[in-house]
Write an enzyme that holds these catalytic residues in place. Sequence first.
Site, mmCIF file in Angstrom:
data_model
loop_
_atom_site.group_PDB
_atom_site.id
_atom_site.type_symbol
_atom_site.label_atom_id
_atom_site.label_comp_id
_atom_site.label_asym_id
_atom_site.label_seq_id
_atom_site.Cartn_x
_atom_site.Cartn_y
_atom_site.Cartn_z
ATOM 1 N N HIS A 1 40.108 49.987 38.828
ATOM 2 C CA HIS A 1 38.967 49.460 39.587
ATOM 3 C C HIS A 1 38.405 48.210 38.913
ATOM 4 C CE1 HIS A 1 35.109 50.563 42.010
ATOM 5 N NE2 HIS A 1 35.206 49.255 41.839
ATOM 6 N N HIS B 1 37.318 43.818 39.721
ATOM 7 C CA HIS B 1 37.102 42.727 40.684
ATOM 8 C C HIS B 1 37.474 41.426 39.982
ATOM 9 C CE1 HIS B 1 34.771 45.332 43.446
ATOM 10 N NE2 HIS B 1 34.444 45.956 42.326
ATOM 11 N N ARG C 1 37.865 38.454 41.710
ATOM 12 C CA ARG C 1 37.205 37.351 42.437
ATOM 13 C C ARG C 1 38.133 36.298 43.027
ATOM 14 N NH1 ARG C 1 33.158 40.660 42.930
ATOM 15 N NH2 ARG C 1 31.695 40.772 41.195
ATOM 16 N N ASN D 1 37.350 43.069 47.909
ATOM 17 C CA ASN D 1 36.194 42.326 48.436
ATOM 18 C C ASN D 1 36.134 40.888 47.911
ATOM 19 O OD1 ASN D 1 35.579 43.256 45.861
ATOM 20 N ND2 ASN D 1 33.409 43.537 46.284
ATOM 21 N N HIS E 1 33.441 55.128 41.013
ATOM 22 C CA HIS E 1 32.252 55.032 40.139
ATOM 23 C C HIS E 1 31.199 56.141 40.320
ATOM 24 C CE1 HIS E 1 30.971 52.968 43.749
ATOM 25 N NE2 HIS E 1 31.580 51.852 43.451
ATOM 26 N N ASP F 1 35.090 49.013 36.685
ATOM 27 C CA ASP F 1 34.405 48.318 37.786
ATOM 28 C C ASP F 1 33.999 46.913 37.322
ATOM 29 O OD1 ASP F 1 33.338 47.725 40.230
ATOM 30 O OD2 ASP F 1 31.751 49.237 40.179
ATOM 31 N N HIS G 1 30.008 37.984 37.267
ATOM 32 C CA HIS G 1 29.050 37.181 38.029
ATOM 33 C C HIS G 1 28.699 35.941 37.226
ATOM 34 C CE1 HIS G 1 28.354 39.921 41.291
ATOM 35 N NE2 HIS G 1 28.138 40.925 40.459
ATOM 36 N N GLY H 1 26.428 44.660 39.157
ATOM 37 C CA GLY H 1 27.726 44.720 38.483
ATOM 38 C C GLY H 1 27.719 44.090 37.113
HETATM 39 ZN ZN LIG Z 1 33.654 47.955 42.408
#
Ligand SMILES: [Zn+2]
Length: 445
Positions: free
Chosen positions: A71, A73, A75, A105, A241, A314, A318, A333
């Site tokens: 899991h 991200h 980007r 996402n 999560h 996760d 950012h 996050g």
């Molecule tokens: Zn996530």
Amino acid sequence: MKELKIQKLEGTVILKNGRVIDPANKRDEVTNLVIIDGKIESIGKAGEIDPKAQVIDATGLVITPGLFDMHVHFREPGREDEETIETGSRAAAAGGFTGVACMPNTTPVVENQGIVQLVKSRQTAYCGIYPVGAVTKGLECQELAEMGDMFHAGAVAVSDDGKPVTNSNLMRRALDYCRMFDIPVISHCEDVFLSADGAMNEGALATRLGLRGIPNAAESSMAYRDAQLAALTGGRLHIAHVSCAETVDVVRQAKRRGIKITAETCPHYFTLTEEAVKGYSEMTRVNPPLRGKADVQAILEGLKDGTIDCIVTDHAPHSHEEKEVEFDQAPTGMIGLETSLGLCWTNLVETGVLTPSQLVEKMSLNPRNILKIGNGSAAGHGAGLTTSGKLEIGKMADLTVFDPKAKWTVDPEEFFSKSRNTPFKGFNLTGKTVMTVLDGSIIRT
Ligand SMILES: [Zn+2]
């Protein structure tokens, strides 16, 4: 920029006197691991050591099948200013991970074959990349995404992570459909009507801080709904999560009933409580939010008794500009790939919650089993870096080597990730990655 060193493995390389932990084969012993031309040749006390071999002294180090984070991200595509597949992969390698599953996402959303292929094509030598496809087109919960095509292009699961699938009937159909490919639907459990505008855990502290709260029930009620739908369809459900006691309980009961359900939690849910939000540090804003002491205790018990199968980060990068705003305006996050192993070793193994072998199960073997990576049964996965989370003679070496005694202080400026959003700055941890071995190369910082 800091660089990772990659050294191609040639001829015979011996990792000598390391503690080799391989839960699938019930191995936990100090021994030698011999690699020839990138493949595991033998594990055990070698009688004669090839005089031409390169010997790496692994005394005091732990050698495990490569860690896997199901899991993250990264980007890309869309927000390459926060992370790219390449920078995320470097962060993964530095943290001890040889494979990651990337959530869909992005912009555009990973919702068809072409974007799955695009994500896979960006894989570098640092880390295996396994795309997760969306459940619904645009994550909009109107129409199912092209799951079959995505599976055949290499998607290892589907999820609308970041958002829940609010429409129960669509969730039912997704679980039903995924049975055909035997891939899990990863559920971001959140009743958005209960969590609406919430910035932190609901309770006295939120009231005191003047922030809107999110009750545990926002997560556990949807986990319960999805467990029922998994029972109804026979589909495979994976709860993302897990943050609170009630959800641990939902998963535990569902497992007892024989429902095909698995679950993950993240280091921040067993390391921090809502108390960390005091001072309004935007770094502590996550979704689901950090919970209370009793929840942390329940997560630890869930990890111990096997209710929670995996530990994931996760990893959610950012940009500084976007994160440095008022607490309730900040995006949710935190990044996690480079702190995960240290947090797990310090807070789970050194405290006796998990044995080293159990930790390796949750960070290497179980996630690969859930995603069917490396066991050859998932036809759509194609060639590439597919290892099983087991040490297998004759297979390409896919390893993590770490120092369980190394003490270090978290300094985000040293991270390989493009982003710096972590609440763990200044934390003193024990346990640090020394190198990973992947696809015929040694990677080290
Ligand atoms: Zn996530």
